[in-house]
Design a protein around this motif. Structure first.
Motif, PDB file in Angstrom:
ATOM      1  N   LEU A 152      56.121  -1.146-120.021  1.00  0.00           N
ATOM      2  CA  LEU A 152      54.807  -0.399-119.918  1.00  0.00           C
ATOM      3  C   LEU A 152      55.072   1.201-119.817  1.00  0.00           C
ATOM      4  N   ALA A 153      56.001   1.472-119.067  1.00  0.00           N
ATOM      5  CA  ALA A 153      56.487   2.894-118.885  1.00  0.00           C
ATOM      6  C   ALA A 153      56.907   3.548-119.907  1.00  0.00           C
ATOM      7  N   GLN A 154      57.521   3.056-120.984  1.00  0.00           N
ATOM      8  CA  GLN A 154      58.056   3.661-122.358  1.00  0.00           C
ATOM      9  C   GLN A 154      56.718   3.494-123.261  1.00  0.00           C
ATOM     10  N   LYS A 155      55.901   2.550-123.249  1.00  0.00           N
ATOM     11  CA  LYS A 155      54.596   2.467-123.970  1.00  0.00           C
ATOM     12  C   LYS A 155      53.692   3.629-123.694  1.00  0.00           C
ATOM     13  N   ALA A 156      53.488   3.835-122.107  1.00  0.00           N
ATOM     14  CA  ALA A 156      52.804   5.106-121.845  1.00  0.00           C
ATOM     15  C   ALA A 156      53.235   6.401-122.253  1.00  0.00           C
ATOM     16  N   ALA A 157      54.509   6.454-122.034  1.00  0.00           N
ATOM     17  CA  ALA A 157      55.114   7.626-122.292  1.00  0.00           C
ATOM     18  C   ALA A 157      54.884   8.055-123.761  1.00  0.00           C
ATOM     19  N   SER A 158      55.406   6.979-124.559  1.00  0.00           N
ATOM     20  CA  SER A 158      55.157   7.181-126.043  1.00  0.00           C
ATOM     21  C   SER A 158      53.658   7.558-126.531  1.00  0.00           C
ATOM     22  N   GLU A 159      52.769   6.922-125.954  1.00  0.00           N
ATOM     23  CA  GLU A 159      51.528   7.053-126.196  1.00  0.00           C
ATOM     24  C   GLU A 159      51.227   8.712-125.771  1.00  0.00           C
ATOM     25  N   ALA A 160      51.719   9.192-124.890  1.00  0.00           N
ATOM     26  CA  ALA A 160      51.676  10.469-124.392  1.00  0.00           C
ATOM     27  C   ALA A 160      52.475  11.718-125.208  1.00  0.00           C
ATOM     28  N   GLY A 161      53.314  11.198-126.053  1.00  0.00           N
ATOM     29  CA  GLY A 161      53.951  12.049-126.871  1.00  0.00           C
ATOM     30  C   GLY A 161      55.550  12.072-126.446  1.00  0.00           C
ATOM     31  N   TYR A 162      55.853  11.390-125.472  1.00  0.00           N
ATOM     32  CA  TYR A 162      57.333  11.232-125.193  1.00  0.00           C
ATOM     33  C   TYR A 162      58.068   9.964-125.727  1.00  0.00           C
ATOM     34  N   GLN A 163      58.841  10.096-126.819  1.00  0.00           N
ATOM     35  CA  GLN A 163      59.283   8.999-127.322  1.00  0.00           C
ATOM     36  C   GLN A 163      60.448   8.271-126.819  1.00  0.00           C
ATOM     37  N   ARG A 164      61.309   9.378-126.279  1.00  0.00           N
ATOM     38  CA  ARG A 164      62.909   8.900-125.899  1.00  0.00           C
ATOM     39  C   ARG A 164      62.990   8.636-124.403  1.00  0.00           C
ATOM     40  N   PHE A 165      61.705   8.456-123.552  1.00  0.00           N
ATOM     41  CA  PHE A 165      61.750   7.942-122.227  1.00  0.00           C
ATOM     42  C   PHE A 165      62.496   6.922-121.866  1.00  0.00           C
ATOM     43  N   LYS A 166      63.769   7.048-121.351  1.00  0.00           N
ATOM     44  CA  LYS A 166      64.581   6.021-120.645  1.00  0.00           C
ATOM     45  C   LYS A 166      64.637   5.930-118.961  1.00  0.00           C
ATOM     46  N   PRO A 167      63.528   5.203-118.464  1.00  0.00           N
ATOM     47  CA  PRO A 167      63.361   5.342-117.066  1.00  0.00           C
ATOM     48  C   PRO A 167      64.472   4.416-116.331  1.00  0.00           C
ATOM     49  N   GLN A 168      64.975   5.204-115.628  1.00  0.00           N
ATOM     50  CA  GLN A 168      66.182   4.581-114.580  1.00  0.00           C
ATOM     51  C   GLN A 168      65.728   4.257-113.069  1.00  0.00           C
ATOM     52  N   ALA A 169      64.798   5.139-112.778  1.00  0.00           N
ATOM     53  CA  ALA A 169      64.203   5.057-111.318  1.00  0.00           C
ATOM     54  C   ALA A 169      62.820   4.682-111.272  1.00  0.00           C
ATOM     55  N   CYS A 170      62.423   3.601-110.396  1.00  0.00           N
ATOM     56  CA  CYS A 170      60.999   3.267-110.226  1.00  0.00           C
ATOM     57  C   CYS A 170      60.700   3.136-108.762  1.00  0.00           C
ATOM     58  N   LEU A 171      59.940   4.375-108.538  1.00  0.00           N
ATOM     59  CA  LEU A 171      59.396   4.512-107.120  1.00  0.00           C
ATOM     60  C   LEU A 171      58.139   3.803-106.983  1.00  0.00           C
ATOM     61  N   ILE A 172      57.878   2.972-105.952  1.00  0.00           N
ATOM     62  CA  ILE A 172      56.627   2.491-105.632  1.00  0.00           C
ATOM     63  C   ILE A 172      56.220   2.817-104.350  1.00  0.00           C
ATOM     64  N   ASN A 173      54.940   3.286-104.298  1.00  0.00           N
ATOM     65  CA  ASN A 173      54.325   3.947-103.045  1.00  0.00           C
ATOM     66  C   ASN A 173      53.181   3.173-102.750  1.00  0.00           C
ATOM     67  N   GLN A 174      53.178   2.891-101.351  1.00  0.00           N
ATOM     68  CA  GLN A 174      51.944   2.161-100.741  1.00  0.00           C
ATOM     69  C   GLN A 174      51.016   3.162-100.080  1.00  0.00           C
ATOM     70  N   TYR A 175      49.966   3.215-100.186  1.00  0.00           N
ATOM     71  CA  TYR A 175      48.819   4.160 -99.659  1.00  0.00           C
ATOM     72  C   TYR A 175      48.075   3.247 -98.826  1.00  0.00           C
ATOM     73  N   LEU A 176      47.972   3.243 -97.430  1.00  0.00           N
ATOM     74  CA  LEU A 176      46.932   2.679 -96.444  1.00  0.00           C
ATOM     75  C   LEU A 176      46.011   3.608 -96.252  1.00  0.00           C
ATOM     76  N   PRO A 177      44.642   3.529 -95.756  1.00  0.00           N
ATOM     77  CA  PRO A 177      43.849   4.372 -95.347  1.00  0.00           C
ATOM     78  C   PRO A 177      44.521   5.424 -94.667  1.00  0.00           C
ATOM     79  N   GLY A 178      44.106   6.702 -94.939  1.00  0.00           N
ATOM     80  CA  GLY A 178      44.742   7.740 -94.004  1.00  0.00           C
ATOM     81  C   GLY A 178      45.975   8.546 -94.680  1.00  0.00           C
ATOM     82  N   SER A 179      46.592   7.464 -95.654  1.00  0.00           N
ATOM     83  CA  SER A 179      47.864   8.083 -96.434  1.00  0.00           C
ATOM     84  C   SER A 179      47.721   9.109 -97.172  1.00  0.00           C
ATOM     85  N   LYS A 180      48.351   9.989 -97.429  1.00  0.00           N
ATOM     86  CA  LYS A 180      48.488  11.181 -98.397  1.00  0.00           C
ATOM     87  C   LYS A 180      49.652  11.819 -98.804  1.00  0.00           C
TER      88      LYS A 180
END
Length: 216
Positions: A102-130
């Motif tokens: 998915l990350a590579q498909k999205a990057a490609s769609e945006a014009g970045y064909q050589r994207f090789k993601p190594q890090a995936c940061l997952i952020n959870q926002y609850l009400p009040g988070s910013k």
DNA sequence: GAGTCGCG
DNA sequence: AACC
């Protein structure tokens, strides 16, 4: 009536150029959502969400975890990417195939064909988070873009310029939206306004943001 | 002194 | 404003 209007509105949302090199792809991740949520279960089981502390000593309101070969962490010593989860000293959970695809498909769609993601940061926002305005500067590879997937409760994303005091655009990021930025906008300041207390049918009162980065 | 993924 |  309001529902119908919202539905029409959603259907009409189009790919939006935010700045040079930055684009919002509304609903791009929608078809992957069930698979993404399934993959998240074991990840957060192995590497639970936690509130990191900034070098200044403040605790972030957003709870974070990572998957992939490198994970972003912050503590009193600074920001960095590291191979191990400081909570367990284990390697971060592997990046699921679907995330990479998915990350590579999205990057490609945006014009970045050589994207090789190594890090995936997952952020959870609850009400009040910013997330205060900041730049992503901890990546060694300055050419690779950032890919950001939004799930759950909608949030207002701020996208500014290269200087902190540059004016910000406000984008409402909805469930399934993907934002990609790189090139001239790679180091633009960005942030997320305080999450309001509302309910999403699939994710409850949460917003999840999954971001992909190439470090080297 | 410079910068700030935070707070007032 | 405190801490790096």
């Amino acid at each position: 009536m309001a529902d119908l209007f919202d539905q029409l509105n959603d259907d009409n949302r189009q790919r939006q150029l935010i700045a040079e090199g930055a684009v919002c792809l509304p609903g791009f991740a929608l078809e992957y959502v069930p698979t993404i949520l399934e993959a998240l279960g074991p990840i957060v089981e192995q590497a639970p969400f936690r509130h990191l502390v900034t070098p200044g000593g403040h605790t972030m309101s957003v709870a974070m975890t990572n998957c992939g070969s490198l994970g972003w962490v912050s503590d009193r010593r600074g920001y960095r990417y590291q191979e191990r989860d400081p909570l367990s000293d284990n390697a971060w959970p592997a990046m699921p195939e679907i995330f990479l695809t998915l990350a590579q498909k999205a990057a490609s769609e945006a014009g970045y064909q050589r994207f090789k993601p190594q890090a995936c940061l997952i952020n959870q926002y609850l009400p009040g988070s910013k997330m205060s305005l900041h730049q992503d500067k901890d990546e060694n590879n300055k050419a690779a873009p950032i890919v950001s997937i939004s799930l759950g409760v909608s949030a207002t994303f701020l996208f500014g310029g290269l200087r902190r005091d540059d004016p910000c655009q406000k984008l409402i990021l909805q469930h399934g939206d993907v934002v990609v930025w790189g090139g001239a906008s790679r180091f633009c300041f960005h942030g997320v306004q305080t999450l309001k207390d509302s309910e999403h049918s699939l994710l409850g009162r949460r917003r999840l943001n999954i971001t992909f980065r190439q470090i080297y």
